[in-house]
Structures are given as C-alpha cells and as structure tokens.
Design a protein around this motif. Structure first.
Motif, PDB file in Angstrom:
ATOM      1  N   ASP A 182       0.832  -1.212   0.000  1.00 55.15           N
ATOM      2  CA  ASP A 182       0.000   0.000   0.000  1.00 55.15           C
ATOM      3  C   ASP A 182       0.862   1.255   0.000  1.00 55.15           C
ATOM      4  O   ASP A 182       0.633   2.194  -0.774  1.00 55.15           O
ATOM      5  N   ALA A 183       1.837   1.274   0.891  1.00 56.00           N
ATOM      6  CA  ALA A 183       2.660   2.476   1.041  1.00 56.00           C
ATOM      7  C   ALA A 183       3.466   2.754  -0.225  1.00 56.00           C
ATOM      8  O   ALA A 183       3.578   3.912  -0.659  1.00 56.00           O
ATOM      9  N   GLU A 184       4.020   1.715  -0.846  1.00 52.40           N
ATOM     10  CA  GLU A 184       4.855   1.936  -2.029  1.00 52.40           C
ATOM     11  C   GLU A 184       4.013   2.347  -3.238  1.00 52.40           C
ATOM     12  O   GLU A 184       4.444   3.204  -4.030  1.00 52.40           O
ATOM     13  N   ILE A 185       2.835   1.782  -3.383  1.00 54.28           N
ATOM     14  CA  ILE A 185       1.950   2.238  -4.461  1.00 54.28           C
ATOM     15  C   ILE A 185       1.668   3.729  -4.293  1.00 54.28           C
ATOM     16  O   ILE A 185       1.755   4.507  -5.248  1.00 54.28           O
ATOM     17  N   GLY A 186       1.361   4.133  -3.077  1.00 54.90           N
ATOM     18  CA  GLY A 186       1.095   5.545  -2.821  1.00 54.90           C
ATOM     19  C   GLY A 186       2.297   6.416  -3.122  1.00 54.90           C
ATOM     20  O   GLY A 186       2.167   7.497  -3.700  1.00 54.90           O
ATOM     21  N   ARG A 187       3.475   5.948  -2.747  1.00 56.90           N
ATOM     22  CA  ARG A 187       4.689   6.737  -2.995  1.00 56.90           C
ATOM     23  C   ARG A 187       4.959   6.885  -4.488  1.00 56.90           C
ATOM     24  O   ARG A 187       5.363   7.957  -4.956  1.00 56.90           O
ATOM     25  N   GLN A 188       4.742   5.817  -5.255  1.00 60.87           N
ATOM     26  CA  GLN A 188       5.008   5.905  -6.697  1.00 60.87           C
ATOM     27  C   GLN A 188       3.981   6.795  -7.400  1.00 60.87           C
ATOM     28  O   GLN A 188       4.323   7.521  -8.335  1.00 60.87           O
ATOM     29  N   ILE A 189       2.737   6.777  -6.946  1.00 63.14           N
ATOM     30  CA  ILE A 189       1.745   7.719  -7.490  1.00 63.14           C
ATOM     31  C   ILE A 189       2.144   9.146  -7.134  1.00 63.14           C
ATOM     32  O   ILE A 189       2.102  10.055  -7.972  1.00 63.14           O
ATOM     33  N   ASP A 190       2.535   9.366  -5.869  1.00 62.93           N
ATOM     34  CA  ASP A 190       2.956  10.702  -5.444  1.00 62.93           C
ATOM     35  C   ASP A 190       4.136  11.202  -6.271  1.00 62.93           C
ATOM     36  O   ASP A 190       4.192  12.379  -6.660  1.00 62.93           O
ATOM     37  N   ALA A 191       5.099  10.319  -6.543  1.00 63.45           N
ATOM     38  CA  ALA A 191       6.279  10.715  -7.314  1.00 63.45           C
ATOM     39  C   ALA A 191       5.896  11.086  -8.743  1.00 63.45           C
ATOM     40  O   ALA A 191       6.506  11.981  -9.340  1.00 63.45           O
ATOM     41  N   PHE A 192       4.879  10.416  -9.273  1.00 65.66           N
ATOM     42  CA  PHE A 192       4.398  10.788 -10.605  1.00 65.66           C
ATOM     43  C   PHE A 192       3.780  12.179 -10.565  1.00 65.66           C
ATOM     44  O   PHE A 192       4.127  13.058 -11.361  1.00 65.66           O
ATOM     45  N   GLU A 193       2.865  12.384  -9.644  1.00 62.44           N
ATOM     46  CA  GLU A 193       2.123  13.645  -9.599  1.00 62.44           C
ATOM     47  C   GLU A 193       3.023  14.816  -9.229  1.00 62.44           C
ATOM     48  O   GLU A 193       2.852  15.936  -9.742  1.00 62.44           O
ATOM     49  N   GLU A 194       3.994  14.584  -8.362  1.00 60.39           N
ATOM     50  CA  GLU A 194       4.903  15.655  -7.963  1.00 60.39           C
ATOM     51  C   GLU A 194       5.708  16.163  -9.156  1.00 60.39           C
ATOM     52  O   GLU A 194       5.918  17.368  -9.322  1.00 60.39           O
ATOM     53  N   VAL A 195       6.165  15.247 -10.006  1.00 58.46           N
ATOM     54  CA  VAL A 195       7.023  15.618 -11.131  1.00 58.46           C
ATOM     55  C   VAL A 195       6.207  16.048 -12.341  1.00 58.46           C
ATOM     56  O   VAL A 195       6.534  17.037 -13.000  1.00 58.46           O
ATOM     57  N   PHE A 196       5.117  15.334 -12.623  1.00 62.61           N
ATOM     58  CA  PHE A 196       4.358  15.593 -13.848  1.00 62.61           C
ATOM     59  C   PHE A 196       3.258  16.635 -13.649  1.00 62.61           C
ATOM     60  O   PHE A 196       2.739  17.192 -14.614  1.00 62.61           O
ATOM     61  N   GLY A 197       2.873  16.862 -12.394  1.00 63.35           N
ATOM     62  CA  GLY A 197       1.911  17.918 -12.106  1.00 63.35           C
ATOM     63  C   GLY A 197       0.464  17.521 -12.232  1.00 63.35           C
ATOM     64  O   GLY A 197      -0.424  18.367 -12.080  1.00 63.35           O
ATOM     65  N   GLU A 198       0.194  16.269 -12.474  1.00 62.19           N
ATOM     66  CA  GLU A 198      -1.184  15.780 -12.565  1.00 62.19           C
ATOM     67  C   GLU A 198      -1.197  14.281 -12.354  1.00 62.19           C
ATOM     68  O   GLU A 198      -0.134  13.643 -12.322  1.00 62.19           O
ATOM     69  N   ALA A 199      -2.382  13.728 -12.193  1.00 62.30           N
ATOM     70  CA  ALA A 199      -2.497  12.287 -11.988  1.00 62.30           C
ATOM     71  C   ALA A 199      -2.103  11.536 -13.253  1.00 62.30           C
ATOM     72  O   ALA A 199      -2.206  12.063 -14.369  1.00 62.30           O
ATOM     73  N   PRO A 200      -1.639  10.307 -13.124  1.00 58.42           N
ATOM     74  CA  PRO A 200      -1.346   9.521 -14.324  1.00 58.42           C
ATOM     75  C   PRO A 200      -2.611   9.283 -15.136  1.00 58.42           C
ATOM     76  O   PRO A 200      -3.709   9.160 -14.578  1.00 58.42           O
ATOM     77  N   ALA A 201      -2.469   9.231 -16.451  1.00 53.83           N
ATOM     78  CA  ALA A 201      -3.618   8.943 -17.308  1.00 53.83           C
ATOM     79  C   ALA A 201      -4.080   7.506 -17.127  1.00 53.83           C
ATOM     80  O   ALA A 201      -5.265   7.202 -17.271  1.00 53.83           O
ATOM     81  N   PHE A 202      -3.143   6.631 -16.795  1.00 52.52           N
ATOM     82  CA  PHE A 202      -3.454   5.213 -16.619  1.00 52.52           C
ATOM     83  C   PHE A 202      -2.423   4.615 -15.675  1.00 52.52           C
ATOM     84  O   PHE A 202      -1.408   5.240 -15.348  1.00 52.52           O
ATOM     85  N   VAL A 203      -2.686   3.394 -15.241  1.00 49.22           N
ATOM     86  CA  VAL A 203      -1.721   2.650 -14.442  1.00 49.22           C
ATOM     87  C   VAL A 203      -1.612   1.236 -15.003  1.00 49.22           C
ATOM     88  O   VAL A 203      -2.624   0.597 -15.312  1.00 49.22           O
TER      89      VAL A 203
END
Length: 281
Positions: free
Chosen positions: A106-127
């Motif tokens: 759970d924690a690592e999934i959250g961290r990888q989503i956060d790292a995407f949004e922090e750098v790209f500025g929006e949620a991923p289009a897909f996973v």
C-alpha cells in the motif's frame, strides 16, 4: 472508405534508463506512440520527465508500477530488506501465496503515485505494471483501492494485460507469456470495472525481448487479431551502460525503436487500416 481503427501503442519503462527514455521521446515526437508508462521509483524518471512536457497533448503518460527493479521509494523491510526490490522470480511465488506485506505494498503504491504527480503535475492517465505486477494478488486490490480513495475512478484507466484465448493462440510470438499472464490476471478487468475504472479490451505485444524474432514480425503479429479497444505494448530504447546494469532486454529495444521509426511500420498501420490514438472509454 471506412475510417482507420484506433489502437493504443504504449511504450513501457520510461525512466528505467536515460537511453530508454530518450528513445521513447524520439518516437513520441514522430507520432509513432500514443502512450508511455513511467517507472517513478527510478532516478531516470526525474531526469527525463521534463522531456514529456511538449508531448502532453500527443501521448498519454501513465504510471508503470514497479516492484521488481531498483529501489523502493521508502522502507520495505519485509519485501526489500536490502533496499532493492526482489526479482519477479522471487516476488511471484510470494504474491501467489499472499505472503507479500500488504501494508508495505500500500505504502509503495502511494509513494510511486505521489512521485508521478509531484514531477508531472497531474495524476497519471493510466496505471499498469512493470512485468504486469499490478495484477498480482495483494497488489491488485491495493492498487484499485488506493486509486479509488484518491478519487481517480472514472479518470484513470487501468491496463488489462489479457486477451481472448483465440486471439492469443493465433499469435505464435510470445504465446506462452501471453497465456501465463492471462491466467495471472483472471478477473482483473471485472474487478476494475466494478470499482469504476475503464480498461482496454484486447492486449498484445508479448515478445522474447531478444533478437530471436525480428521486430517486424513481433509487430505484425501484435497488430493482428485485435480486440474491441486494443492496446499493444512495446519496449523501445537506446542501449546505454545504465540499462545494461538494470535489464536483460538490450538489443531488442534498439531493434524495436528502429522498426517503429521506419516507413515499414507506417506502411503496416496503413495496410491494416489502423491509427495510433489515446484512450477513449
């Protein structure tokens, strides 16, 4: 004359190594891709992500969830006690026995989503998942639950790495891998849809990731017997020392890159009446 049929062509592993990211950016700039998935736990993600900015309106950028290469973004004392993810051959049996730690996942999934949004500025289009880890037991329900809790249902789509058995059997290249992943991902799309997430319908692109099969044949088969809303995965890139230290797929990446950039690939799409496009629910 009928309109061209849409298909998503997704390059996996953006951020794995600078050579891979550069190859993906080159193809995207040519209009030869419609999506790419980012490995946000890898150092190359932050280095290469700025190159995606001019392409935001041309390709979908998603999260390529990674639990088997490099280091996690936070402590995972049970799954990765040495600070390095286990290879798939070690993760898979543990996941099938439900012996991976849910809290750490759970924690690592959250961290990888956060790292995407922090750098790209929006949620991923897909996973989706590197080596399809997103469909594994423990990982699968955690991913869907976390994305839903973040309000991403109906906005983020999920990659279903399965296809009809009849289609898989008619594509000899990578058939064994495709059937294995189909078995592992059984019920994934159904669970995603029930939670409010759309998925592709039809999946191909399995290949040996070496030079035993020419890239031209890999893609001729991958773009055949397509499903209703198909996605084809690919693994292009330039080989560099960073990639050599991380991944066994080397020369095949450059072969895929060369073919996808070629007139032969354009002619293949034209002959089959296909066009590369993003996701349309």
């Amino acid at each position: 004359m009928s309109s061209p049929r849409s298909v998503i062509l997704c390059a996996d592993d953006f951020g794995l190594a600078d050579g891979v990211s550069r190859g993906i950016l080159d193809l995207a700039g040519m209009g030869r891709l419609s999506a790419t998935g980012a490995m946000t736990n890898m150092p190359g993600w932050r280095r290469a992500a700025p190159g995606l900015s001019p392409l935001r309106d041309r390709i979908a950028v998603g999260l390529h969830l990674n639990l088997t290469v490099g280091s996690p973004l936070g402590p995972m004392p049970q799954l990765a006690p040495s600070g390095i993810f286990p290879p798939l051959k070690d993760l898979l049996p543990r996941a099938l026995k439900r012996q991976v730690p849910p809290g750490e996942i759970d924690a690592e999934i959250g961290r990888q989503i956060d790292a995407f949004e922090e750098v790209f500025g929006e949620a991923p289009a897909f996973v989706d998942g590197h080596q399809h880890v997103h469909v594994l037991p423990v990982v699968r329900p955690a991913l869907i639950r976390i994305l839903k809790a973040r309000g991403h249902a109906g906005r983020v789509w999920l990659r279903d790495p399965t296809d009809r058995a009849t289609a898989i059997l008619r594509r000899p290249v990578g058939r064994g891998k495709a059937l294995t992943v189909k078995a592992l991902a059984r019920g994934f799309a159904r669970g995603a849809h029930a939670a409010g997430f759309a998925t592709n319908r039809g999946f191909s692109g399995f290949a040996p990731l070496d030079l035993s099969v020419p890239a031209e044949r890999v893609f001729e088969e991958a773009f055949s017997h397509l499903g209703r809303h198909p996605l084809v995965m690919c693994h292009p890139g330039y080989v560099d020392d960073e990639l050599r230290a991380l991944d066994p797929a080397l020369e095949s990446r450059e072969a895929e890159l060369a073919y996808l950039a070629s007139d032969a690939f354009r002619d293949l799409l034209d002959a089959k009446g296909l066009r590369l496009a993003g996701f349309a629910a």
